[in-house]
Write an enzyme that holds these catalytic residues in place. Structure first.
Site, PDB file in Angstrom:
ATOM      1  N   GLU A   1       0.824  -1.212   0.000  1.00  0.00           N
ATOM      2  CA  GLU A   1       0.000   0.000   0.000  1.00  0.00           C
ATOM      3  C   GLU A   1       0.863   1.269   0.000  1.00  0.00           C
ATOM      4  O   GLU A   1       0.864   2.036   0.959  1.00  0.00           O
ATOM      5  CB  GLU A   1      -0.923   0.006   1.222  1.00  0.00           C
ATOM      6  CG  GLU A   1      -1.983  -1.075   1.189  1.00  0.00           C
ATOM      7  CD  GLU A   1      -2.829  -1.107   2.450  1.00  0.00           C
ATOM      8  OE1 GLU A   1      -4.007  -1.466   2.345  1.00  0.00           O
ATOM      9  OE2 GLU A   1      -2.301  -0.770   3.536  1.00  0.00           O
TER      10      GLU A   1
ATOM     11  N   GLY B   1       1.789   5.068  -0.664  1.00  0.00           N
ATOM     12  CA  GLY B   1       1.046   6.310  -0.839  1.00  0.00           C
ATOM     13  C   GLY B   1       2.004   7.436  -1.158  1.00  0.00           C
ATOM     14  O   GLY B   1       2.098   7.910  -2.285  1.00  0.00           O
ATOM     15  N   ARG B   2       2.751   7.869  -0.130  1.00  0.00           N
ATOM     16  CA  ARG B   2       3.775   8.897  -0.322  1.00  0.00           C
ATOM     17  C   ARG B   2       4.714   8.538  -1.481  1.00  0.00           C
ATOM     18  O   ARG B   2       5.097   9.399  -2.278  1.00  0.00           O
ATOM     19  CB  ARG B   2       4.586   9.038   0.976  1.00  0.00           C
ATOM     20  CG  ARG B   2       5.652  10.103   0.935  1.00  0.00           C
ATOM     21  CD  ARG B   2       6.695   9.858   2.030  1.00  0.00           C
ATOM     22  NE  ARG B   2       6.104   9.542   3.308  1.00  0.00           N
ATOM     23  CZ  ARG B   2       5.879  10.427   4.277  1.00  0.00           C
ATOM     24  NH1 ARG B   2       6.199  11.684   4.085  1.00  0.00           N
ATOM     25  NH2 ARG B   2       5.351  10.047   5.422  1.00  0.00           N
TER      26      ARG B   2
ATOM     27  N   CYS C   1       1.010  33.686  12.035  1.00  0.00           N
ATOM     28  CA  CYS C   1       1.460  34.277  13.300  1.00  0.00           C
ATOM     29  C   CYS C   1       1.951  33.181  14.240  1.00  0.00           C
ATOM     30  O   CYS C   1       1.366  32.926  15.305  1.00  0.00           O
ATOM     31  CB  CYS C   1       0.329  35.074  13.934  1.00  0.00           C
ATOM     32  SG  CYS C   1      -0.116  36.527  12.983  1.00  0.00           S
ATOM     33  N   GLU C   2       2.986  32.516  13.837  1.00  0.00           N
ATOM     34  CA  GLU C   2       3.621  31.432  14.593  1.00  0.00           C
ATOM     35  C   GLU C   2       5.121  31.481  14.336  1.00  0.00           C
ATOM     36  O   GLU C   2       5.550  31.455  13.180  1.00  0.00           O
ATOM     37  CB  GLU C   2       3.105  30.059  14.147  1.00  0.00           C
ATOM     38  CG  GLU C   2       1.637  29.805  14.379  1.00  0.00           C
ATOM     39  CD  GLU C   2       1.317  29.487  15.833  1.00  0.00           C
ATOM     40  OE1 GLU C   2       2.259  29.191  16.599  1.00  0.00           O
ATOM     41  OE2 GLU C   2       0.125  29.538  16.189  1.00  0.00           O
TER      42      GLU C   2
ATOM     43  N   TYR D   1       6.550  17.676  12.176  1.00  0.00           N
ATOM     44  CA  TYR D   1       7.550  16.594  12.208  1.00  0.00           C
ATOM     45  C   TYR D   1       8.988  17.089  12.110  1.00  0.00           C
ATOM     46  O   TYR D   1       9.909  16.287  12.021  1.00  0.00           O
ATOM     47  CB  TYR D   1       7.362  15.645  11.019  1.00  0.00           C
ATOM     48  CG  TYR D   1       6.024  14.992  10.862  1.00  0.00           C
ATOM     49  CD1 TYR D   1       5.439  14.908   9.614  1.00  0.00           C
ATOM     50  CD2 TYR D   1       5.351  14.434  11.945  1.00  0.00           C
ATOM     51  CE1 TYR D   1       4.213  14.299   9.432  1.00  0.00           C
ATOM     52  CE2 TYR D   1       4.124  13.828  11.779  1.00  0.00           C
ATOM     53  CZ  TYR D   1       3.555  13.760  10.518  1.00  0.00           C
ATOM     54  OH  TYR D   1       2.340  13.159  10.349  1.00  0.00           O
TER      55      TYR D   1
ATOM     56  N   ARG E   1       3.861  20.052   7.838  1.00  0.00           N
ATOM     57  CA  ARG E   1       4.830  19.006   8.194  1.00  0.00           C
ATOM     58  C   ARG E   1       6.118  19.542   8.821  1.00  0.00           C
ATOM     59  O   ARG E   1       6.655  18.909   9.736  1.00  0.00           O
ATOM     60  CB  ARG E   1       5.142  18.138   6.980  1.00  0.00           C
ATOM     61  CG  ARG E   1       3.936  17.343   6.481  1.00  0.00           C
ATOM     62  CD  ARG E   1       4.302  16.365   5.370  1.00  0.00           C
ATOM     63  NE  ARG E   1       5.129  15.274   5.865  1.00  0.00           N
ATOM     64  CZ  ARG E   1       6.428  15.156   5.620  1.00  0.00           C
ATOM     65  NH1 ARG E   1       7.061  16.055   4.886  1.00  0.00           N
ATOM     66  NH2 ARG E   1       7.101  14.144   6.114  1.00  0.00           N
TER      67      ARG E   1
END
EC number: 4.1.1.20
Length: 433
Positions: free
Chosen positions: A285, A287-288, A356-357, A329, A325
């Site tokens: 399976e 995906g990425r 605003c982070e 991560y 991401r």
């Protein structure tokens, strides 16, 4: 990365000039290459499906799913791995053959399971015993017999980020392999007129570059298959080994698909032969691995801020909402200045998002040409888990998605508008004017 356009020195992707794409569709802009997706699907067919008998492959759609993507995957002859009612609904609306879908998830709701059974999802990957009880009730109510796999935790840890390891013993996913638990679950299905247990599923983690965790887990599952045959006379027909094959983001060295699938197939054949079992149908399976490198994101450079003897920040018109991401991560990305693809990379710049982070940083210390306001940045390998994880944080509309193929571009998903942000809101009567 594709070669520059000889005439205007712009970054080309899918045969399209990215500067022209940005002018036509705006930024931020997700861009997917149909050709690159098809190349990966072809590799699956040639190195796995056609090389080995009794094999199947399903695209893990959580990486990127639209109705158009369903059509591409169907045309390539692959199945579809879905993980929610929304993904099931998308597949149904796209006309995807539902018998080729597999439904995952550690906390499927009654409504989602009902939808899956109603639409004839091919395999439901049962993650826990409560789910098994709900599924029996639903199958009985609908008068159907449902084919399932049990997701199990083989106790094998993949070498990757802690947040994307899934096969270890202490995991929210899967049925533990303690004999009293797994045997009880198998017995339930063997005695049920509504559930047909076809076999087992495991998933080690994502963004893996070594095959030993796959072979270790496969050996664990062969031992389980042997145990269940000896104690319950249960014959395993299918074994789903998941996905998680790593791709290139910055400087990783991805392995070809065959590095993983050959090792899995050799392990399963040898292990089954030693204990006198027939080799079940093997399923993967990815995906990425299919869609990750097939996508880029285009941004317009706004503010360029130089802090002497510290660093230079170049802010783009997107960031955390369209690609969470890096913040989630600490994921790494590479990028090119699309309108200056031929210029010398003599500057180090940090690419900041507009939210605003303080943590909204897409790329630290990118080697780039001299960057100016108005330049176009193309961030590479954003096909997986960018669009699918996008949000409206800071009330930013989500970007459009464009499919490119041999110089042609078509919209897959329209850009959200400010009106879209309010489309589901309703003013309470007590606050109306």
């Amino acid at each position: 990365m594709e070669k520059q356009n000889e005439n205007n020195k712009h970054f080309m992707f899918g045969g399209c000039n990215t500067v022209e794409l940005a002018e036509r569709y705006g930024t931020p802009l997700y861009v997917l290459s149909k050709e690159k997706i098809q190349e990966r699907c072809k590799e699956i067919r040639e190195t796995f499906l056609q090389k080995y008998e009794n094999t199947k492959a399903a695209y893990a759609s959580k990486a990127f799913l639209t109705m158009a993507m369903c059509r591409i995957i169907e045309s390539e002859g692959l199945g579809l791995d879905v993980v929610s009612g929304g993904e099931i609904y998308t597949a149904v609306q796209a006309g995807f053959p539902m018998e080729k879908t597999m439904f995952h998830g550690n906390n499927k709701s009654f409504e989602e399971l009902y939808l899956a059974v109603e639409h004839g999802v091919g395999r439901i990957i049962v993650d826990n015993l409560l789910e098994l009880e709900m599924l029996q009730q639903i199958a009985k109510e609908q008068g159907k017999k449902v084919d399932v796999l049990f997701r199990v935790t083989p106790g094998v840890e993949g070498k990757t980020h802690a947040y994307i390891v899934t096969g270890q013993k202490d995991s929210k996913f899967g049925i533990p392999l303690q004999p009293e638990i797994i045997e009880s679950a198998v017995k339930q299905t063997m005695e049920s007129p509504y559930i047909k247990l076809k076999g087992f599923h495991f998933h080690i983690g994502s963004q893996l570059f070594e095959n030993d965790s796959y072979t270790d887990a496969t050996q664990v599952l062969v031992n389980l298959m042997k145990h269940l045959k000896d104690h319950l006379e249960f014959i395993t027909e299918e074994l789903n080994t998941g996905g998680g094959f790593g791709i290139k983001y910055v400087d990783e060295a991805p392995r070809p698909l065959g590095y993983f699938t050959d090792a899995i197939m050799e392990t399963i054949k040898d292990a089954c032969e030693k204990v006198g079992l027939e080799v079940p149908t093997i399923i993967i399976e990815p995906g990425r691995w299919i869609v990750g490198e097939a996508g880029i994101t285009l941004y317009r450079i706004g503010t360029v801020k130089e802090i002497p003897d510290v660093r230079t920040y170049a802010s783009v018109d997107g960031g955390l909402p369209d690609n969470p991401r890096p913040a989630l991560y600490n994921a790494k990305y590479d990028a090119v200045v699309a309108n200056k693809i031929d210029e010398e990379k003599d500057q180090i710049v940090t690419i900041a998002g507009k939210c605003c982070e303080s943590g909204d940083i897409l790329i630290w210390d990118l080697q780039a040409p001299q960057i100016q306001t108005g330049d176009l940045l193309a961030v590479l390998s954003t096909g997986a888990y960018n669009f699918s994880m996008a949000s409206n944080y800071n009330r930013l509309p989500r970007p459009a998605v464009v499919l490119v193929d041999q110089g042609k571009a078509e919209i897959m998903v329209q850009r959200e508008t400010y009106g879209d942000l309010l489309s589901r809101e309703q003013m309470p009567n007590s606050l109306r004017r």
